[in-house]
Design a protein around this motif. Sequence first.
Motif, PDB file in Angstrom:
ATOM      1  N   THR A 147       2.451  92.712 -30.013  1.00 46.94           N
ATOM      2  CA  THR A 147       1.260  93.556 -30.144  1.00 46.94           C
ATOM      3  C   THR A 147       1.398  94.900 -29.442  1.00 46.94           C
ATOM      4  N   GLY A 184       4.055  97.220 -29.947  1.00 44.18           N
ATOM      5  CA  GLY A 184       4.706  98.269 -30.722  1.00 44.18           C
ATOM      6  C   GLY A 184       6.144  98.467 -30.323  1.00 44.18           C
ATOM      7  N   VAL A 237       2.296 101.961 -33.300  1.00 47.63           N
ATOM      8  CA  VAL A 237       0.901 101.563 -33.436  1.00 47.63           C
ATOM      9  C   VAL A 237       0.087 102.674 -34.078  1.00 47.63           C
ATOM     10  N   ARG A 288       0.964 102.920 -37.820  1.00 49.54           N
ATOM     11  CA  ARG A 288       0.586 101.736 -38.581  1.00 49.54           C
ATOM     12  C   ARG A 288      -0.933 101.577 -38.698  1.00 49.54           C
ATOM     13  N   VAL A 342      -5.811 101.261 -32.394  1.00 43.48           N
ATOM     14  CA  VAL A 342      -5.143 102.303 -31.627  1.00 43.48           C
ATOM     15  C   VAL A 342      -5.873 102.536 -30.307  1.00 43.48           C
ATOM     16  N   SER A 356      -4.987  99.754 -27.964  1.00 38.22           N
ATOM     17  CA  SER A 356      -3.587  99.863 -27.537  1.00 38.22           C
ATOM     18  C   SER A 356      -3.392 100.977 -26.525  1.00 38.22           C
ATOM     19  N   HIS A 359       2.043  99.208 -23.418  1.00 33.97           N
ATOM     20  CA  HIS A 359       2.142 100.165 -24.522  1.00 33.97           C
ATOM     21  C   HIS A 359       2.196 101.592 -23.995  1.00 33.97           C
TER      22      HIS A 359
END
Length: 291
Positions: free
Chosen positions: A206, A208, A213, A216, A230, A233, A239
Amino acid sequence: MTSAEDAAQAGLIKVGGRPTLSAYVSEVWRRRTFIYSMARFKIEAENQQNSLGMLWVILKPLLNALVYGAVFGLLIGPEGRPDQFVEFLIIGVFVFEFFSQSWTAGGRAITNNAALVQSLAFPRMVLPLAAVTQRFLQFLPTVAIMLVFLLVTGSSPSWKWLLILPLFALFFLFNCGLAMITARLSVHWRDLNNFLPFLTRFVFYTTGIFFSVEERFGEGARGGGQPWVVAISNWQPVHEFLTLARSCLLEGPGYEMNEQFWIRATGWSIGLFVFGIWFFWRAEERYGRVE
């Protein structure tokens, strides 16, 4: 006057008792050489039985990157890959490997060293710190390999490459804090050690590692994207560290430096490290009863 108060006035202290936080941190700092030596010994002990020895420190993340690149590169397809996909993947795998191994080893630092904890008097915090230090020492050669790989693939060195020094220093503090918290929780709840591989795998898929991220799920993605993914994240610390590492080492669209990520990563690292010290110290008296 109680017997405990009478003993305290006589200068006697409880065996295995918890010192003040400042005294405890000072004791840990005085053992910094031991932490480093223990980390180096663990590296040598883990690899001395292998034919390739210390080469596995570099081969493991390289093989992981090769497997993930071959599998997920085919699954995602050319249209779904971010720019400079190989470099993107190499950085993601190497940096995440440091995080996952630090979390797993640090979380088990007390329970896996029960005999040492019960037989010797020392601040138990040195064990999760030594575990993370070991993984950091193993991480440093992979950073050198990563930089050489970027040069071979045509990347030009820039001043931004120097930013990986404070970035990885912050990441080290972050992993130390997480390891200390998990090490204490593992003493209270042993089943946590069995959950750690699943938790690290969840973070891996999860975060990336092999996809962007933003590309996508951002506004420019197919179907309008899912901006809320996003947004979540962008507050996920691992991340943030991966994104900053790629921004330091890669050039081009999608690799712009995000100042907000620097602020958040600094807050995560210092905050988790300070809280981890306090949280671990609070249970110091219980670690001697690990079975």
